[in-house]
Design a protein around this motif. Structure first.
Motif, PDB file in Angstrom:
ATOM      1  N   HIS A  95       0.846  -1.201   0.000  1.00 28.42           N
ATOM      2  CA  HIS A  95       0.000   0.000   0.000  1.00 28.42           C
ATOM      3  C   HIS A  95       0.881   1.250   0.000  1.00 28.42           C
ATOM      4  N   ARG A  99       1.088   4.072  -2.969  1.00 28.98           N
ATOM      5  CA  ARG A  99       0.776   5.485  -2.697  1.00 28.98           C
ATOM      6  C   ARG A  99       1.926   6.378  -3.164  1.00 28.98           C
ATOM      7  N   GLY A 263     -12.699   8.601  -7.482  1.00 30.11           N
ATOM      8  CA  GLY A 263     -12.672  10.050  -7.664  1.00 30.11           C
ATOM      9  C   GLY A 263     -13.787  10.684  -8.458  1.00 30.11           C
ATOM     10  N   ILE A 266     -17.724  11.040  -6.663  1.00 30.66           N
ATOM     11  CA  ILE A 266     -17.709  11.769  -5.392  1.00 30.66           C
ATOM     12  C   ILE A 266     -17.422  13.261  -5.628  1.00 30.66           C
ATOM     13  N   THR A 323     -19.510  14.219   1.297  1.00 31.78           N
ATOM     14  CA  THR A 323     -19.917  13.221   0.288  1.00 31.78           C
ATOM     15  C   THR A 323     -19.444  11.820   0.684  1.00 31.78           C
ATOM     16  N   SER A 328     -12.466   5.240   5.631  1.00 29.46           N
ATOM     17  CA  SER A 328     -12.503   3.775   5.504  1.00 29.46           C
ATOM     18  C   SER A 328     -12.379   3.133   6.881  1.00 29.46           C
ATOM     19  N   ARG A 330     -10.890   0.773   9.607  1.00 26.47           N
ATOM     20  CA  ARG A 330      -9.580   0.196   9.911  1.00 26.47           C
ATOM     21  C   ARG A 330      -9.794  -0.992  10.835  1.00 26.47           C
ATOM     22  N   GLY A 388     -10.823  11.999   4.886  1.00 27.18           N
ATOM     23  CA  GLY A 388     -10.235  11.006   5.776  1.00 27.18           C
ATOM     24  C   GLY A 388      -8.915  11.526   6.323  1.00 27.18           C
ATOM     25  N   GLY A 389      -7.976  10.595   6.611  1.00 23.11           N
ATOM     26  CA  GLY A 389      -6.702  11.053   7.165  1.00 23.11           C
ATOM     27  C   GLY A 389      -5.705   9.927   7.338  1.00 23.11           C
ATOM     28  N   ARG A 392      -4.114   6.636   4.921  1.00 28.57           N
ATOM     29  CA  ARG A 392      -5.073   6.328   3.859  1.00 28.57           C
ATOM     30  C   ARG A 392      -5.779   7.592   3.375  1.00 28.57           C
ATOM     31  N   CYS A 394      -7.214  10.601   1.403  1.00 25.89           N
ATOM     32  CA  CYS A 394      -7.546  10.616  -0.022  1.00 25.89           C
ATOM     33  C   CYS A 394      -6.389  11.160  -0.872  1.00 25.89           C
TER      34      CYS A 394
HETATM   35  C1  HEM Z   1     -14.723  15.649  -3.206  1.00 24.95           C
HETATM   36  C2  HEM Z   1     -14.064  14.625  -3.673  1.00 24.95           C
HETATM   37  C3  HEM Z   1     -13.507  13.492  -2.841  1.00 24.95           C
HETATM   38  C4  HEM Z   1     -13.790  13.127  -1.551  1.00 24.95           C
HETATM   39  C5  HEM Z   1     -14.777  13.773  -0.571  1.00 24.95           C
HETATM   40  C6  HEM Z   1     -12.958  11.978  -1.241  1.00 24.95           C
HETATM   41  C7  HEM Z   1     -12.945  11.334  -0.014  1.00 24.95           C
HETATM   42  C8  HEM Z   1     -12.134  10.245   0.285  1.00 24.95           C
HETATM   43  C9  HEM Z   1     -12.115   9.575   1.564  1.00 24.95           C
HETATM   44  C10 HEM Z   1     -12.947   9.938   2.788  1.00 24.95           C
HETATM   45  C11 HEM Z   1     -11.216   8.565   1.479  1.00 24.95           C
HETATM   46  C12 HEM Z   1     -10.865   7.568   2.598  1.00 24.95           C
HETATM   47  C13 HEM Z   1      -9.734   8.154   3.428  1.00 24.95           C
HETATM   48  C14 HEM Z   1      -9.464   7.442   4.721  1.00 24.95           C
HETATM   49  O1  HEM Z   1      -9.953   6.332   4.908  1.00 24.95           O
HETATM   50  O2  HEM Z   1      -8.792   7.999   5.599  1.00 24.95           O
HETATM   51  C15 HEM Z   1     -10.659   8.585   0.142  1.00 24.95           C
HETATM   52  C16 HEM Z   1      -9.723   7.703  -0.322  1.00 24.95           C
HETATM   53  C17 HEM Z   1      -9.217   7.728  -1.596  1.00 24.95           C
HETATM   54  N1  HEM Z   1      -9.512   8.641  -2.592  1.00 24.95           N
HETATM   55 FE1  HEM Z   1     -10.774  10.204  -2.467  1.00 24.95          FE
HETATM   56  N2  HEM Z   1     -12.215  11.659  -2.340  1.00 24.95           N
HETATM   57  C18 HEM Z   1     -12.506  12.561  -3.348  1.00 24.95           C
HETATM   58  C19 HEM Z   1     -11.944  12.621  -4.611  1.00 24.95           C
HETATM   59  C20 HEM Z   1     -10.971  11.767  -5.086  1.00 24.95           C
HETATM   60  C21 HEM Z   1     -10.329  11.858  -6.380  1.00 24.95           C
HETATM   61  C22 HEM Z   1     -10.597  12.934  -7.431  1.00 24.95           C
HETATM   62  C23 HEM Z   1      -9.460  10.806  -6.470  1.00 24.95           C
HETATM   63  C24 HEM Z   1      -8.531  10.384  -7.584  1.00 24.95           C
HETATM   64  C25 HEM Z   1      -8.472  10.851  -8.764  1.00 24.95           C
HETATM   65  C26 HEM Z   1      -9.521  10.075  -5.220  1.00 24.95           C
HETATM   66  C27 HEM Z   1      -8.780   8.957  -4.928  1.00 24.95           C
HETATM   67  C28 HEM Z   1      -8.788   8.299  -3.702  1.00 24.95           C
HETATM   68  C29 HEM Z   1      -7.983   7.122  -3.439  1.00 24.95           C
HETATM   69  C30 HEM Z   1      -7.051   6.402  -4.401  1.00 24.95           C
HETATM   70  C31 HEM Z   1      -8.243   6.758  -2.110  1.00 24.95           C
HETATM   71  C32 HEM Z   1      -7.670   5.590  -1.336  1.00 24.95           C
HETATM   72  C33 HEM Z   1      -6.410   6.026  -0.607  1.00 24.95           C
HETATM   73  C34 HEM Z   1      -5.768   4.908   0.188  1.00 24.95           C
HETATM   74  O3  HEM Z   1      -6.481   3.987   0.604  1.00 24.95           O
HETATM   75  O4  HEM Z   1      -4.536   4.969   0.405  1.00 24.95           O
HETATM   76  N3  HEM Z   1     -10.454  10.679  -4.407  1.00 24.95           N
HETATM   77  N4  HEM Z   1     -11.242   9.628  -0.563  1.00 24.95           N
END
Ligand code: HEM
Length: 460
Positions: A95, A99, A263, A266, A323, A328, A330, A388-389, A392, A394
Motif C-alpha cells: 500500500h 501510494r 474520484g 464523489i 460526500t 474507511s 480500519r 479522511g486522514g 489512507r 484521499c
Molecule cells: C470531493 C471529492 C472526494 C472526496 C470527498 C474523497 C474522499 C475520500 C475519503 C474519505 C477517502 C478515505 C480516506 C481514509 O480512509 O482515511 C478517500 C480515499 C481515496 N480517494 Fe478520495 N475523495 C474525493 C476525490 C478523489 C479523487 C478525485 C481521487 C482520484 C483521482 C480520489 C482517490 C482516492 C484514493 C485512491 C483513495 C484511497 C487512498 C488509500 O487507501 O490509500 N479521491 N477519498
C-alpha cells in the motif's frame, strides 16, 4: 470480545437503515450511545465501532500499521469493484509503495497544469445546455468530472474508444448508484449469477467490457510510449520497483479503475452540493460573485483557487454533507485503548465524518450553511475530515478541491442560474456517497458579461 454499546436492532435491519437512511441512523445512535458506539453495518452486518471523538480519531489516523490495518471486510466489499491491486484495498508495505507511486501527479505544479483544462471542459459542457430549460445538475457535474478524470488524469483521448469507455463507465457507475441494485456489495450471498439480467450478472458483464477497453488502451500506450505526457497512466507505465519490475496489465487496470471509482462520482456529487448551496442561499452566491469580480480579467486557475471565500464555500459544502460519510474502516492489529474503550485485535473502527462535522461544540448551528466559520477559525485534521486522514488520506484531495473551486467559479462567473425547486433538498446515500436527492434541477437564466473589477466592497 466486548465492544462499545450500540443500536440493538438485528444486523440486517441496521445495514438496511445504513443503506437507505444513514443520517437518521447515525444521529439516533450518537444521541443514545455517545461519540463511540458499535453499529452492525459492516459486510453481512459485521460490527464496526463508529468514532466521532476528535482525540480518538487522531489516535486512529496517527496509528502505524502495527496498530491499525485495512479491514479485510472492507477489502471484500471493494474488491468486486476495483480488483486486487488498487491502492484503495492494498495494505502494509505494498500500500505504501503504491501510494508513493500515485502521489506525485496529484500534487503541486503537476496538478496545476490541469487548471486551464478544467475551466475549458466546464465552459464547453455548460455551453451545450439550452437557456431556460431545466437540467439535472448532478448529470452535468458527472460529465465534467468524468471528462477531467479521463483527459487530465489518464490522458485518454476523445475519439471512438474514449467515447465507448465513457459510455460503459457511466452505465456502470449509474447502476452502482442505486442502493437496491448495489446491495450485493453488502450481502455477499447475492454475488451469484441468477440469470443474464440479475444485478450481479449485469454488473460483471459491464465490468468485463470496461476491462477489455482499458486493456486495449494500456496495450496501445505501452507500444506508443510517450515520456512527455504528464498523465498518471504514463507515469504508472514507467514506474519500476527495486527489482526493476514494472506494473502488470492487471495491476495497471485495477489502479486506473480504482482511481476512477474513488474520484469521479464523489467529486461530481460535491460540486452539485456546492452549486445547490450557492443558489439556495442567494447571499452566498452574491458574495462569491463579488469576490470573483476582484480578479477582473485575471482569472487564472491558481489565483481563483486561492480566493478565501470560494475556499470557505467549498469547505462548508464538504462539511455539512460530507460526500464520503465516513473514512474507511480500519482493523485493530494490536490491543489498544481508544478513549477508555479497550479494543481487541480484529475489531473494526471507522472515523465517522458526518458525526464529527455536526458536533455542536465545533460547529454551532451545524445544520446551517455558514462558510464564514472557515474564515473565522481553523479546524484540526481530526475535527474536519472530508478526505479522511493518516496513511489512507484521499490521494485526490488536492485535485478535487482544485476542480471543485474552478468548476464553481467558472459557472458562477459565466452564468446566472436558478433552482427549479426552492424547497430544501435532502441527502440520499447512493452507492457509497451522500448525494442530493433528485440531483438538483436548475436552469440557466442568462449568460453573464465577462467579469470586470468592481469598485464595491464584498458584502459581509
Ligand atoms: C470531493 C471529492 C472526494 C472526496 C470527498 C474523497 C474522499 C475520500 C475519503 C474519505 C477517502 C478515505 C480516506 C481514509 O480512509 O482515511 C478517500 C480515499 C481515496 N480517494 Fe478520495 N475523495 C474525493 C476525490 C478523489 C479523487 C478525485 C481521487 C482520484 C483521482 C480520489 C482517490 C482516492 C484514493 C485512491 C483513495 C484511497 C487512498 C488509500 O487507501 O490509500 N479521491 N477519498
Amino acid at each position: 470480545m466486548k465492544l462499545p454499546d450500540g443500536p440493538k436492532s438485528p444486523p440486517i435491519m441496521q445495514v438496511i437503515q445504513w443503506m437507505f437512511n444513514p443520517l437518521d441512523y447515525l444521529e439516533e445512535a450518537v444521541n443514545r450511545y455517545g461519540e463511540i458506539f458499535t453499529g452492525r453495518i459492516g459486510l453481512n452486518g459485521a460490527p464496526i465501532v463508529l468514532v466521532s471523538n476528535p482525540q480518538a480519531i487522531q489516535q486512529i489516523f496517527q496509528g502505524e500499521f502495527k496498530e491499525f490495518g485495512f479491514a479485510i471486510e472492507q477489502k471484500k466489499f471493494l474488491e468486486p469493484l476495483v480488483g486486487k491491486y488498487s491502492v484503495v484495498i492494498l495494505d502494509g508495505q505494498t500500500h505504501r509503495q503504491h501510494r508513493q507511486l500515485l502521489m506525485p501527479p496529484f500534487h503541486g505544479k503537476r496538478m496545476q497544469t490541469y487548471g486551464q483544462l478544467i475551466c475549458e471542459i466546464t465552459a464547453k459542457i455548460m455551453n451545450q445546455l439550452p437557456l431556460v430549460q431545466p437540467f439535472v445538475t448532478r448529470q452535468v457535474m458527472k460529465k465534467i468530472s468524468l471528462e477531467v478524470m479521463l483527459q487530465a488524469v489518464f490522458g485518454l483521448q476523445t475519439g471512438e474508444s474514449g467515447e465507448y469507455l465513457k459510455k460503459l463507465l457511466i452505465s456502470w457507475l449509474d447502476f452502482l448508484g442505486s442502493p437496491i441494485r448495489a446491495s450485493f456489495l453488502y450481502f455477499t450471498f447475492l454475488q451469484k449469477d441468477l440469470g443474464a439480467w440479475s444485478p450481479w450478472s449485469y454488473f460483471c458483464r459491464l465490468k468485463q467490457d470496461i476491462k477489455q477497453v482499458l486493456y486495449r488502451e494500456i496495450n496501445y500506450r505501452r507500444q506508443n510510449y510517450d515520456p512527455e505526457r504528464s498523465d498518471i497512466l504514463t507515469l504508472l507505465l514507467s514506474a519500476r520497483d527495486e527489482n526493476n519490475q514494472g506494473l502488470t496489465d492487471e495491476e495497471l487496470h485495477d489502479e486506473v479503475l480504482g482511481l476512477l471509482i474513488a474520484g469521479h462520482e464523489i467529486t461530481a456529487a460535491a460540486m452539485t452540493w456546492g452549486l445547490y448551496w450557492i443558489h439556495h442561499q442567494p447571499h452566498v452566491g452574491e458574495k462569491l460573485l463579488a469576490e470573483l469580480h476582484t480578479l477582473g480579467d485575471f482569472q487564472d486557475p491558481v489565483s481563483i483557487s486561492q480566493l478565501p471565500y470560494l475556499t470557505a464555500v467549498c469547505q462548508e459544502t464538504l462539511r455539512i454533507y460530507p460526500t464520503a460519510i465516513a473514512a474507511s474502516a480500519r482493523v485493530v492489529n494490536s490491543p489498544i485503548n481508544l478513549n477508555g474503550y479497550k479494543l481487541e485485535p480484529g475489531t473494526m473502527v471507522m472515523p465517522c465524518t458526518y458525526l464529527v462535522h455536526h458536533r455542536q461544540d465545533l460547529y454551532p448551528n451545524s445544520h446551517q450553511f455558514l462558510p464564514e466559520r472557515f474564515l473565522e477559525r481553523q479546524f484540526s485534521p481530526y475535527e474536519y475530515l472530508p478526505f479522511g486522514g493518516g496513511n489512507r488520506r484521499c490521494i485526490g484531495a488536492a485535485l478535487s478541491m482544485f476542480e471543485m473551486k474552478l468548476v464553481i467559479a467558472t459557472i458562477t462567473s459565466k452564468y446566472q442560474l436558478n433552482l427549479i425547486n426552492k424547497q430544501p433538498i435532502k441527502p440520499q446515500y447512493q452507492g457509497f456517497l451522500l448525494a442530493p436527492t433528485g440531483g438538483v434541477k436548475m436552469r440557466i437564466i442568462s449568460q453573464r458579461q465577462p467579469l470586470k473589477p468592481l469598485a464595491i466592497a464584498i458584502p459581509n
